[in-house]
Scaffold this motif. Structure first.
Motif, PDB file in Angstrom:
ATOM      1  N   PRO A  28     -35.720  -8.211 -17.771  1.00 13.44           N
ATOM      2  CA  PRO A  28     -34.626  -7.190 -16.882  1.00 13.44           C
ATOM      3  C   PRO A  28     -35.146  -5.733 -17.161  1.00 13.44           C
ATOM      4  O   PRO A  28     -34.939  -5.119 -18.385  1.00 13.44           O
ATOM      5  N   VAL A  29     -35.591  -4.981 -16.520  1.00 14.74           N
ATOM      6  CA  VAL A  29     -35.990  -3.416 -16.513  1.00 14.74           C
ATOM      7  C   VAL A  29     -34.933  -2.706 -15.812  1.00 14.74           C
ATOM      8  O   VAL A  29     -34.956  -2.753 -14.394  1.00 14.74           O
ATOM      9  N   LEU A  30     -34.168  -2.051 -16.492  1.00 17.92           N
ATOM     10  CA  LEU A  30     -33.381  -1.052 -15.778  1.00 17.92           C
ATOM     11  C   LEU A  30     -33.808   0.254 -15.200  1.00 17.92           C
ATOM     12  O   LEU A  30     -34.717   0.662 -15.942  1.00 17.92           O
ATOM     13  N   VAL A  80     -39.361   6.223  -9.079  1.00 21.61           N
ATOM     14  CA  VAL A  80     -38.568   5.194 -10.046  1.00 21.61           C
ATOM     15  C   VAL A  80     -38.831   5.635 -11.415  1.00 21.61           C
ATOM     16  O   VAL A  80     -39.953   5.813 -11.959  1.00 21.61           O
ATOM     17  N   ARG A  81     -37.863   5.684 -12.306  1.00 17.24           N
ATOM     18  CA  ARG A  81     -37.798   6.104 -13.781  1.00 17.24           C
ATOM     19  C   ARG A  81     -37.198   4.964 -14.338  1.00 17.24           C
ATOM     20  O   ARG A  81     -35.992   4.678 -14.538  1.00 17.24           O
ATOM     21  N   PRO A  82     -38.036   4.078 -14.910  1.00 16.88           N
ATOM     22  CA  PRO A  82     -37.686   3.022 -15.894  1.00 16.88           C
ATOM     23  C   PRO A  82     -36.840   3.723 -17.071  1.00 16.88           C
ATOM     24  O   PRO A  82     -37.126   4.507 -17.718  1.00 16.88           O
ATOM     25  N   VAL A  83     -35.578   3.196 -17.450  1.00 16.88           N
ATOM     26  CA  VAL A  83     -34.763   3.566 -18.323  1.00 16.88           C
ATOM     27  C   VAL A  83     -34.125   2.790 -19.421  1.00 16.88           C
ATOM     28  O   VAL A  83     -33.673   3.300 -20.469  1.00 16.88           O
ATOM     29  N   ALA A  84     -34.253   1.543 -19.282  1.00 15.10           N
ATOM     30  CA  ALA A  84     -33.925   0.940 -20.514  1.00 15.10           C
ATOM     31  C   ALA A  84     -34.625  -0.891 -20.244  1.00 15.10           C
ATOM     32  O   ALA A  84     -34.758  -1.211 -18.933  1.00 15.10           O
ATOM     33  N   ILE A  85     -34.728  -1.238 -21.109  1.00 15.61           N
ATOM     34  CA  ILE A  85     -35.130  -2.903 -21.103  1.00 15.61           C
ATOM     35  C   ILE A  85     -34.184  -3.695 -21.846  1.00 15.61           C
ATOM     36  O   ILE A  85     -33.481  -3.492 -22.882  1.00 15.61           O
ATOM     37  N   LEU A  86     -33.611  -4.593 -21.005  1.00 23.15           N
ATOM     38  CA  LEU A  86     -32.574  -5.650 -21.438  1.00 23.15           C
ATOM     39  C   LEU A  86     -33.267  -6.798 -22.250  1.00 23.15           C
ATOM     40  O   LEU A  86     -34.538  -7.004 -22.193  1.00 23.15           O
ATOM     41  N   PRO A  87     -32.504  -7.616 -22.803  1.00 20.36           N
ATOM     42  CA  PRO A  87     -33.119  -8.774 -23.429  1.00 20.36           C
ATOM     43  C   PRO A  87     -34.065  -9.833 -22.779  1.00 20.36           C
ATOM     44  O   PRO A  87     -33.336 -10.005 -21.521  1.00 20.36           O
ATOM     45  N   ARG A 146     -25.282   6.153 -17.558  1.00 19.83           N
ATOM     46  CA  ARG A 146     -25.331   6.206 -19.025  1.00 19.83           C
ATOM     47  C   ARG A 146     -24.824   5.141 -19.752  1.00 19.83           C
ATOM     48  O   ARG A 146     -25.579   4.805 -20.755  1.00 19.83           O
ATOM     49  N   PRO A 147     -23.528   4.642 -19.533  1.00 22.63           N
ATOM     50  CA  PRO A 147     -23.189   3.403 -20.341  1.00 22.63           C
ATOM     51  C   PRO A 147     -24.161   2.156 -20.271  1.00 22.63           C
ATOM     52  O   PRO A 147     -24.127   1.706 -21.467  1.00 22.63           O
ATOM     53  N   LEU A 148     -24.742   2.127 -19.449  1.00 27.98           N
ATOM     54  CA  LEU A 148     -25.690   1.051 -19.427  1.00 27.98           C
ATOM     55  C   LEU A 148     -27.052   1.289 -20.279  1.00 27.98           C
ATOM     56  O   LEU A 148     -27.525   0.320 -21.104  1.00 27.98           O
ATOM     57  N   VAL A 149     -27.517   2.328 -20.235  1.00 33.71           N
ATOM     58  CA  VAL A 149     -28.471   2.748 -20.995  1.00 33.71           C
ATOM     59  C   VAL A 149     -28.440   2.673 -22.411  1.00 33.71           C
ATOM     60  O   VAL A 149     -28.949   2.240 -23.296  1.00 33.71           O
ATOM     61  N   LEU A 167     -21.837  -4.929 -14.122  1.00 35.71           N
ATOM     62  CA  LEU A 167     -20.464  -4.431 -13.456  1.00 35.71           C
ATOM     63  C   LEU A 167     -19.623  -4.294 -14.718  1.00 35.71           C
ATOM     64  O   LEU A 167     -19.054  -3.382 -14.657  1.00 35.71           O
ATOM     65  N   GLU A 168     -19.478  -5.080 -15.641  1.00 33.98           N
ATOM     66  CA  GLU A 168     -18.529  -4.886 -16.805  1.00 33.98           C
ATOM     67  C   GLU A 168     -19.246  -3.808 -17.635  1.00 33.98           C
ATOM     68  O   GLU A 168     -18.360  -3.046 -17.984  1.00 33.98           O
ATOM     69  N   LEU A 169     -20.329  -3.846 -17.978  1.00 33.71           N
ATOM     70  CA  LEU A 169     -20.774  -3.010 -19.280  1.00 33.71           C
ATOM     71  C   LEU A 169     -20.880  -1.731 -18.486  1.00 33.71           C
ATOM     72  O   LEU A 169     -20.899  -0.775 -19.231  1.00 33.71           O
ATOM     73  N   GLY A 170     -21.129  -1.487 -17.302  1.00 38.15           N
ATOM     74  CA  GLY A 170     -21.330  -0.258 -16.556  1.00 38.15           C
ATOM     75  C   GLY A 170     -19.822   0.565 -16.158  1.00 38.15           C
ATOM     76  O   GLY A 170     -19.763   1.650 -15.699  1.00 38.15           O
TER      77      GLY A 170
END
Length: 227
Positions: A128-130, A108-115, A16-19, A198-201
């Motif tokens: 990057p696709v989370l 696979v469930r795409p949950v977020a897109i990074l810059p 959840r924190p990454l999303v 790793l830091e953000l999560g």
């Protein structure tokens, strides 16, 4: 577009924190490079696929074949250049992951897109696709001419200080994070992205950033140790 693709409350608590933070990030969180205005770039995507195995959360990585013309032998996320038939960055990431690792997209469930991130060496503009691997399927190196190995790597192993150091290229200004984990030597774009995630999560642990090794020597030592 960047940010959550789903309600953050609908994903596992460990992801959840990454999303939640994905929509608040810009490219400077990951890289100092920006695409030159006078230079053409090619759109690409990578799939950062998080699952939950016997040892907790993990991420899917692959090692590129040693015979490839670019980034040979390097560890990477599944991914590649966009095709005209791809609807969007998510479609590119899922297609490439299936072609390279045999992962079943239905699990696979795409949950977020990074810059979008720029890679100067290849001139790719990478999205990057989370994703959450809610129904894991068997994976393998589909085409040995392109992919040498595929592995689910526990995040705990990536965060282990014993597996972390930095590498530099003598004669250049390059210095960046690296990992040796599960028989893989991870550096460059992939290692940099993993370090931030790793830091953000909330998975990161303190490690010795003063341990800086010459890239060629570190890679040679790794190959000798894994032969």
């Amino acid at each position: 577009m960047k940010g959550p693709l789903v309600d953050p409350e609908s994903v596992p608590a460990w992801l959840r924190p990454l999303v939640e933070i994905s929509g608040k990030l810009d490219s400077t969180a990951f890289t100092r490079f920006t695409p030159p205005e006078d230079e053409l770039t090619r759109a690409a995507s990578v799939l950062i696929l998080f699952g939950h195995g016997e040892r907790g959360p993990d991420v899917l990585l692959l090692r590129r074949a040693d015979t490839l013309g670019s980034h040979a032998g390097q560890v990477a996320f599944p991914g590649g250049g966009a095709d005209p038939e791809d609807d969007d960055a998510v479609a590119t990431a899922l297609r490439e992951a299936e072609e390279e690792t045999g992962v079943d997209p239905s699990g696979v469930r795409p949950v977020a897109i990074l810059p979008e991130l720029f890679i100067p060496v290849s001139k790719f503009a990478v999205t990057p696709v989370l994703a959450h691997w809610h129904a894991p399927s068997p994976v393998h190196a589909v085409d040995p001419a392109e992919t040498a190995a595929v592995a689910r790597v526990p995040l705990a192993d990536l965060a282990d200080p014993a597996n972390r150091f930095q590498v530099r290229r003598p004669g250049t200004t390059y210095k960046g994070p690296a990992f040796t984990v599960n028989g893989l030597f991870v550096w460059g774009f992939t290692a940099g992205l993993l370090t931030v995630l790793l830091e953000l999560g909330g998975w990161a642990r303190e490690w010795d950033r003063g341990d800086v090794r010459d890239l060629d020597v570190a890679l040679r030592d790794h190959l000798l140790a894994t032969d």
